[in-house]
Enzyme design. Structure first.
Site, short mmCIF file in Angstrom:
data_model
loop_
_atom_site.label_atom_id
_atom_site.label_comp_id
_atom_site.label_asym_id
_atom_site.label_seq_id
_atom_site.Cartn_x
_atom_site.Cartn_y
_atom_site.Cartn_z
N ASP A 189 18.93 43.72 -14.12
CA ASP A 189 19.00 44.92 -14.96
C ASP A 189 18.58 46.11 -14.11
O ASP A 189 17.81 45.96 -13.16
CB ASP A 189 18.07 44.77 -16.16
CG ASP A 189 18.47 45.68 -17.32
OD1 ASP A 189 19.10 45.18 -18.27
OD2 ASP A 189 18.16 46.89 -17.27
N ASP A 222 21.55 48.53 -10.15
CA ASP A 222 22.54 49.31 -10.89
C ASP A 222 23.88 48.64 -10.61
O ASP A 222 24.37 48.68 -9.47
CB ASP A 222 22.52 50.75 -10.40
CG ASP A 222 23.57 51.63 -11.09
OD1 ASP A 222 24.49 51.09 -11.72
OD2 ASP A 222 23.47 52.87 -10.98
N VAL A 223 24.46 48.02 -11.62
CA VAL A 223 25.64 47.18 -11.39
C VAL A 223 26.90 48.00 -11.19
O VAL A 223 27.98 47.46 -10.96
CB VAL A 223 25.79 46.14 -12.52
CG1 VAL A 223 26.83 45.08 -12.19
CG2 VAL A 223 24.46 45.44 -12.79
N TYR A 271 35.81 53.34 -24.05
CA TYR A 271 35.19 52.02 -24.22
C TYR A 271 36.24 50.98 -24.58
O TYR A 271 36.28 49.88 -24.00
CB TYR A 271 34.13 52.11 -25.32
CG TYR A 271 33.43 50.82 -25.66
CD1 TYR A 271 32.45 50.30 -24.83
CD2 TYR A 271 33.73 50.14 -26.84
CE1 TYR A 271 31.79 49.12 -25.15
CE2 TYR A 271 33.07 48.96 -27.17
CZ TYR A 271 32.11 48.46 -26.32
OH TYR A 271 31.47 47.30 -26.65
N LYS A 307 37.23 47.83 -22.15
CA LYS A 307 37.08 46.44 -22.60
C LYS A 307 38.43 45.72 -22.60
O LYS A 307 38.48 44.50 -22.34
CB LYS A 307 36.44 46.40 -23.98
CG LYS A 307 34.97 46.82 -23.99
CD LYS A 307 34.11 45.94 -23.10
CE LYS A 307 32.63 46.22 -23.29
NZ LYS A 307 31.78 45.40 -22.39
N THR A 313 22.62 45.45 -32.40
CA THR A 313 21.86 45.52 -31.15
C THR A 313 21.19 46.88 -31.02
O THR A 313 21.55 47.83 -31.73
CB THR A 313 22.77 45.31 -29.93
OG1 THR A 313 23.63 46.46 -29.78
CG2 THR A 313 23.62 44.05 -30.07
#
Length: 267
Positions: free
Chosen positions: A47, A74-75, A166, A170, A201
């Site tokens: 993370d 940081d991905v 988004y 996706k 969430t």
């Protein structure tokens, strides 16, 4: 539910940091990491927030006494992803399972979003999956393994929220999943995606709530679901567990909706 479904396996969960929201709701990555550990996996929690990653590791210890390590990256940064994967291998000795959970929505129509907003949304939701797959695939190929990508029902239908970047990102995750699944199927690596629906969430309240209070946000999402309630992070984690385990050894290239029937409803 039988324990040990991932016994002897090593898992890396990108975006696995533990964050909580109203009523104690938790993030999908953290729920998945703790579930994998409960079923016998050694887990590397990656993370960008070191405290969030450490919270997941602590939760794993309290929940199952499982072995876990917190890693910071940081991905969206290729170098940081490669470093985190190298660290994961150093700690775990191998990688059998990879879950790509990093992502977030940005509300706005075409008249509100800038090109910078669009690029950032694609980077966070699609580039992260590519970079994590690129860094981990060589390790999965060593023994065969499973990759689980967290996508969204928004990738295949309108869900009531204006977030075109988004949704497009996706949808890209879906096709990347299928492409990788077929490219590597004969080499023993499975790649599947979970299409999360209306899941309760912390990000929901932070990004989609607007001016509404938490109870109103929850109630509105419950009404949108065919089941009359939003799902939980654990609902997604349980599906990911199946896809990560050998129970799904003949399953690859699947886009599995976990959405209470939302994808099946025409309106």
């Amino acid at each position: 539910m039988a324990e040990g479904r991932l016994a002897g396996k090593a898992a890396v969960v990108f975006g696995g940091g533990l964050n909580t929201g109203p009523g104690g709701v938790v993030s999908i990555g953290a729920a998945s990491a703790t579930t994998f550990a409960r079923h016998g996996a050694r887990v590397a929690v990656v993370d960008r927030d070191p405290e969030a990653a450490q919270r997941t590791v602590a939760a794993i210890g309290e929940d199952s006494g499982g072995a876990a390590v917190a890693l910071v990256a940081d991905v969206t940064d290729p170098g940081q992803v490669q470093r985190a994967v190298a660290q994961a291998v150093a700690h775990l000795g191998r990688i059998d399972v990879v879950q790509n959970t990093v992502g977030a929505a940005r509300l706005g129509g075409l008249d509100e979003l800038t090109l910078t907003d669009w690029h950032r949304t694609l980077a966070l939701n699609l580039d992260t999956v590519f970079l994590a797959a690129q860094a981990t695939m060589p390790h999965l190929l060593e023994r065969g393994g499973s990759m689980v990508n967290v996508s969204s029902t928004a990738s295949i239908r309108w869900t009531g929220y204006p977030y075109p970047g988004y949704a497009a990102a996706k949808a890209g995750v879906n096709q990347l999943t299928r492409s990788l699944a077929l490219q590597y199927a004969a080499r023993g690596v499975r790649v599947n995606a979970v299409l999360a629906g209306l899941i309760d969430t912390p990000l929901v309240y932070a990004q989609l709530g607007g001016e509404a209070d938490d109870d109103q946000v929850r109630a509105e999402r419950d009404v949108l679901s065919p089941t009359g309630r939003a799902g939980t992070a654990q609902d997604v984690a349980d599906a990911a567990l199946f896809l990560a385990s050998d129970e799904s050894r003949y399953v690859t290239g699947v886009l599995l909706p976990v959405d209470g029937g939302l994808a099946a409803r025409a309106v």
